[in-house]
Motif scaffolding. Sequence first.
Motif, PDB file in Angstrom:
ATOM      1  N   SER A 249      60.814  63.075  38.787  1.00 40.35           N
ATOM      2  CA  SER A 249      62.234  63.096  39.169  1.00 40.35           C
ATOM      3  C   SER A 249      62.779  64.508  39.284  1.00 40.35           C
ATOM      4  O   SER A 249      63.982  64.694  39.465  1.00 40.35           O
ATOM      5  CB  SER A 249      63.074  62.321  38.140  1.00 40.35           C
ATOM      6  OG  SER A 249      62.800  60.950  38.197  1.00 40.35           O
ATOM      7  N   TYR A 287      67.844  63.232  41.271  1.00 37.52           N
ATOM      8  CA  TYR A 287      67.221  62.125  40.559  1.00 37.52           C
ATOM      9  C   TYR A 287      67.148  62.370  39.054  1.00 37.52           C
ATOM     10  O   TYR A 287      66.675  61.508  38.322  1.00 37.52           O
ATOM     11  CB  TYR A 287      65.810  61.887  41.091  1.00 37.52           C
ATOM     12  CG  TYR A 287      65.787  61.387  42.512  1.00 37.52           C
ATOM     13  CD1 TYR A 287      66.172  60.078  42.801  1.00 37.52           C
ATOM     14  CD2 TYR A 287      65.405  62.209  43.559  1.00 37.52           C
ATOM     15  CE1 TYR A 287      66.165  59.597  44.099  1.00 37.52           C
ATOM     16  CE2 TYR A 287      65.395  61.744  44.868  1.00 37.52           C
ATOM     17  CZ  TYR A 287      65.775  60.438  45.135  1.00 37.52           C
ATOM     18  OH  TYR A 287      65.770  59.978  46.411  1.00 37.52           O
ATOM     19  N   GLU A 360      62.734  54.353  47.533  1.00 34.38           N
ATOM     20  CA  GLU A 360      63.682  55.318  46.993  1.00 34.38           C
ATOM     21  C   GLU A 360      64.888  55.445  47.928  1.00 34.38           C
ATOM     22  O   GLU A 360      64.791  55.279  49.135  1.00 34.38           O
ATOM     23  CB  GLU A 360      63.032  56.703  46.858  1.00 34.38           C
ATOM     24  CG  GLU A 360      61.923  56.752  45.840  1.00 34.38           C
ATOM     25  CD  GLU A 360      61.398  58.168  45.668  1.00 34.38           C
ATOM     26  OE1 GLU A 360      62.141  59.108  46.017  1.00 34.38           O
ATOM     27  OE2 GLU A 360      60.279  58.323  45.195  1.00 34.38           O
TER      28      GLU A 360
END
Length: 387
Positions: A249, A287, A360
């Motif tokens: 992330s 993220y 995503e």
Amino acid sequence: MCNFLIHSKTSAMGATVVLLAWACILSVVTAQDEVSICQSLDYRALTRELQNEHQCMILEKLQRDFEADKNSRESLLNDLVRRIDKLSKKISKLRKAKDDEREKPLKFSPALKGVPLIRDCHELLMNGITRSGVYSIKMPLGRILNVWCDMETDNGGWTVIQRRMDGSINFTRLWDDYTFGFGNANSEYWIGNENLYQMTTYYNYTMRIDMYGWDNDHAFAEYGIFFVSSEQNGFQLNIGNYRGTAGDSLNYHNDMKFTTEDRDNDKWFLNCAAKDGAGWWYKNCGYSSLNGLYIRDGNKTISPDGIIKGIIWFHWKWLYNYSLRKTEIKVKPTLAVKIERELFANVDDLPPTQEPPREEVEIEHFEEEVEEEIREEEIEQDLDIQG
């Protein structure tokens, strides 16, 4: 004696006294110039054609000046040689002292007697300290910091640079706080971007992030390349070579400058740090946000207006609205990690990273999706009522 003879009445003493007076005068002149070649018997023995007393005296003066200049230069040269020799000995002593300091720490932590003052927790491990806790480290420019040393995770020797565990420290801070660090090494803290810059500039480090959920579950993300640029470059993040179980992330944030409420370096049309109440390497916004607000229970991070808050690492749970219970960001010399991996090859046998349950989506569009879902639910409720 000569003075007496000169001032005597020479007429009364006769020719003998005159001769004695002249002899005395000549003896004084000879005594004063006894080193002069021009006054020597050898010179006087030369023929008149070869005698030139004026020229002889000039040559003598030149010779004396030359000798004096030569002696002066030799004295200066000898003095310079002595100074160089003395300086060389000092340099040798300093080099030896520096080598001795590298081989064996000479200073110790003021808080713990017998614990050496080192540059990071791995050096502490190499000195035989194997218990996790707060220790003092010395930064490259001499500043002393207290940090938490993790001596248990992945062979130990990790220097913790960020720690979240109970929400006791406020992470909604401005640029200067994030630059120089804040918090308590016994609980929660941020080591400071300037310290990160110094550490990762002088030495190569691997970064590891350990994260814990509210069900006592655990995952980690590791980056074999990690360094932070200077403040002039906004403490830009540089990472690479991911491995771990939490998912990556942070790659989305790579090459981004640090952002705080009073220093907006992200690419969002507003300020991500102001939205999240934290400082981080935001993009749009991203993220991950490990310095976000500490939210207990971890699943109430979306406010009614759709704004996401909390300690976020999207790719572990694949949820934007899940705030972590505990995080530790830590570093260890890359060479040490590499050697340990070669010695303990089974460390690389990691469980596979969780597969994404769905594609995503960019975090900046997530809030729009939440609002769209709310509108669709309202439309369905209206249709049900009309039906």
